[in-house]
Design a protein around this motif. Structure first.
Motif, PDB file in Angstrom:
ATOM      1  N   GLY A  15      28.948   0.969  16.587  1.00 41.95           N
ATOM      2  CA  GLY A  15      28.686   0.251  17.859  1.00 41.95           C
ATOM      3  C   GLY A  15      29.103   0.983  19.208  1.00 41.95           C
ATOM      4  O   GLY A  15      28.426   1.338  19.964  1.00 41.95           O
ATOM      5  N   LYS A  16      30.384   1.144  19.023  1.00 44.68           N
ATOM      6  CA  LYS A  16      31.264   1.872  19.984  1.00 44.68           C
ATOM      7  C   LYS A  16      30.997   3.218  20.214  1.00 44.68           C
ATOM      8  O   LYS A  16      30.613   3.669  21.294  1.00 44.68           O
ATOM      9  N   PHE A  17      30.715   3.988  19.044  1.00 41.70           N
ATOM     10  CA  PHE A  17      30.345   5.206  18.780  1.00 41.70           C
ATOM     11  C   PHE A  17      29.110   5.258  19.678  1.00 41.70           C
ATOM     12  O   PHE A  17      28.762   6.384  20.488  1.00 41.70           O
ATOM     13  N   ILE A  18      28.140   4.600  19.317  1.00 43.18           N
ATOM     14  CA  ILE A  18      26.946   4.821  19.949  1.00 43.18           C
ATOM     15  C   ILE A  18      26.921   4.504  21.653  1.00 43.18           C
ATOM     16  O   ILE A  18      26.304   5.189  22.334  1.00 43.18           O
ATOM     17  N   LEU A  19      27.720   3.417  21.849  1.00 44.97           N
ATOM     18  CA  LEU A  19      28.053   3.303  23.244  1.00 44.97           C
ATOM     19  C   LEU A  19      28.568   4.520  24.247  1.00 44.97           C
ATOM     20  O   LEU A  19      28.004   4.849  25.327  1.00 44.97           O
ATOM     21  N   ILE A  20      29.519   5.117  23.314  1.00 45.76           N
ATOM     22  CA  ILE A  20      29.900   6.318  24.145  1.00 45.76           C
ATOM     23  C   ILE A  20      29.099   7.547  24.009  1.00 45.76           C
ATOM     24  O   ILE A  20      29.210   8.397  25.119  1.00 45.76           O
ATOM     25  N   THR A  21      28.376   7.764  23.080  1.00 50.09           N
ATOM     26  CA  THR A  21      27.863   8.791  22.969  1.00 50.09           C
ATOM     27  C   THR A  21      26.281   8.724  23.326  1.00 50.09           C
ATOM     28  O   THR A  21      25.666   9.979  23.352  1.00 50.09           O
ATOM     29  N   GLU A  22      25.634   7.907  23.455  1.00 50.06           N
ATOM     30  CA  GLU A  22      24.217   7.666  23.689  1.00 50.06           C
ATOM     31  C   GLU A  22      23.775   8.203  24.756  1.00 50.06           C
ATOM     32  O   GLU A  22      22.725   9.251  24.823  1.00 50.06           O
ATOM     33  N   LYS A  23      24.571   8.420  25.945  1.00 49.59           N
ATOM     34  CA  LYS A  23      23.877   9.235  27.271  1.00 49.59           C
ATOM     35  C   LYS A  23      24.186  10.711  26.905  1.00 49.59           C
ATOM     36  O   LYS A  23      23.457  11.337  27.388  1.00 49.59           O
ATOM     37  N   LYS A  24      25.396  11.053  26.121  1.00 50.98           N
ATOM     38  CA  LYS A  24      25.500  12.393  25.892  1.00 50.98           C
ATOM     39  C   LYS A  24      24.340  12.786  24.986  1.00 50.98           C
ATOM     40  O   LYS A  24      23.928  13.960  25.061  1.00 50.98           O
ATOM     41  N   PHE A  25      23.721  12.193  23.997  1.00 45.80           N
ATOM     42  CA  PHE A  25      22.720  12.730  23.209  1.00 45.80           C
ATOM     43  C   PHE A  25      21.646  12.647  24.066  1.00 45.80           C
ATOM     44  O   PHE A  25      20.762  13.737  23.867  1.00 45.80           O
ATOM     45  N   MET A  26      21.368  11.900  25.029  1.00 40.12           N
ATOM     46  CA  MET A  26      20.219  11.934  26.080  1.00 40.12           C
ATOM     47  C   MET A  26      20.308  13.424  26.675  1.00 40.12           C
ATOM     48  O   MET A  26      19.200  14.060  26.811  1.00 40.12           O
ATOM     49  N   PHE A  27      21.294  13.708  27.446  1.00 41.72           N
ATOM     50  CA  PHE A  27      21.692  14.559  28.125  1.00 41.72           C
ATOM     51  C   PHE A  27      21.620  15.798  27.350  1.00 41.72           C
ATOM     52  O   PHE A  27      20.822  16.962  27.771  1.00 41.72           O
ATOM     53  N   PHE A  28      21.991  15.969  26.171  1.00 40.50           N
ATOM     54  CA  PHE A  28      21.787  16.943  25.275  1.00 40.50           C
ATOM     55  C   PHE A  28      20.468  17.386  24.895  1.00 40.50           C
ATOM     56  O   PHE A  28      19.884  18.652  24.805  1.00 40.50           O
ATOM     57  N   GLY A  29      19.649  16.324  24.713  1.00 43.46           N
ATOM     58  CA  GLY A  29      18.402  16.394  24.426  1.00 43.46           C
ATOM     59  C   GLY A  29      17.458  16.876  25.468  1.00 43.46           C
ATOM     60  O   GLY A  29      16.721  17.874  25.353  1.00 43.46           O
ATOM     61  N   ILE A  30      17.886  16.688  26.797  1.00 39.67           N
ATOM     62  CA  ILE A  30      17.201  16.931  27.728  1.00 39.67           C
ATOM     63  C   ILE A  30      17.392  18.588  28.091  1.00 39.67           C
ATOM     64  O   ILE A  30      16.522  19.320  28.128  1.00 39.67           O
TER      65      ILE A  30
END
Length: 156
Positions: A15-30
């Motif tokens: 859960g903490k991993f997703i919290l930390i990386t969720e925006k990074k995944f989004m920006f990487f996808g964009i």
């Protein structure tokens, strides 16, 4: 037994991993969608640059022609999203989260703030599916650029 003791705190870490990386995944996808699918569709120089990198150019060609190598993963992610939501509705998301009242699945911030971590096997299955969905979301952010690139290429 505390909620965080279930599976030695693995789900708390996830859960903490997703919290930390969720925006990074989004920006990487964009970023990935913008620079691999959209910009080469409108800028010939960028397309020539990609031709020098065979793997990236092959991905660009396949995606902007909507070949099976990109259509099927898009369908799989969409179907997976629907399946996770249905499983969460049927089995219940951890921590008493009601998907009907709360309008769908929780965000990573809500999971960590409200300690919505599993304390049983059924909740662990739902939570694991949710974590995988959040990681797969990187592909969702590439779709708008992929489709724009497709329509720009057929318009030439």
């Amino acid at each position: 037994m505390k909620k965080t003791d279930y599976c030695n705190g693995f789900f708390l870490k996830a859960g903490k991993f997703i919290l930390i990386t969720e925006k990074k995944f989004m920006f990487f996808g964009i970023f990935f969608g913008l620079f691999l699918f959209f910009i080469p569709s409108i800028h010939g120089g960028m397309q020539q640059f990609l031709k020098g990198i065979p793997l990236l150019y092959s991905a660009f060609e396949s995606a902007t022609k909507l070949e099976n190598t990109f259509v099927y993963p898009m369908l799989i992610v969409t179907i997976y999203n629907a399946v996770v939501l249905q499983v969460a509705i049927k089995r219940g998301f951890p921590g008493g989260w009601d998907t009907n009242i709360e309008n769908g699945l929780p965000t990573a911030k809500e999971v960590n703030d409200r300690m919505l971590f599993p304390s049983s096997k059924n909740e662990a299955i739902v939570f694991s599916l949710w974590v995988i969905l959040k990681i797969m979301a990187i592909f969702i952010w590439t779709w708008p650029f992929l489709l724009l690139g497709y329509f720009l290429r057929i318009g030439k």
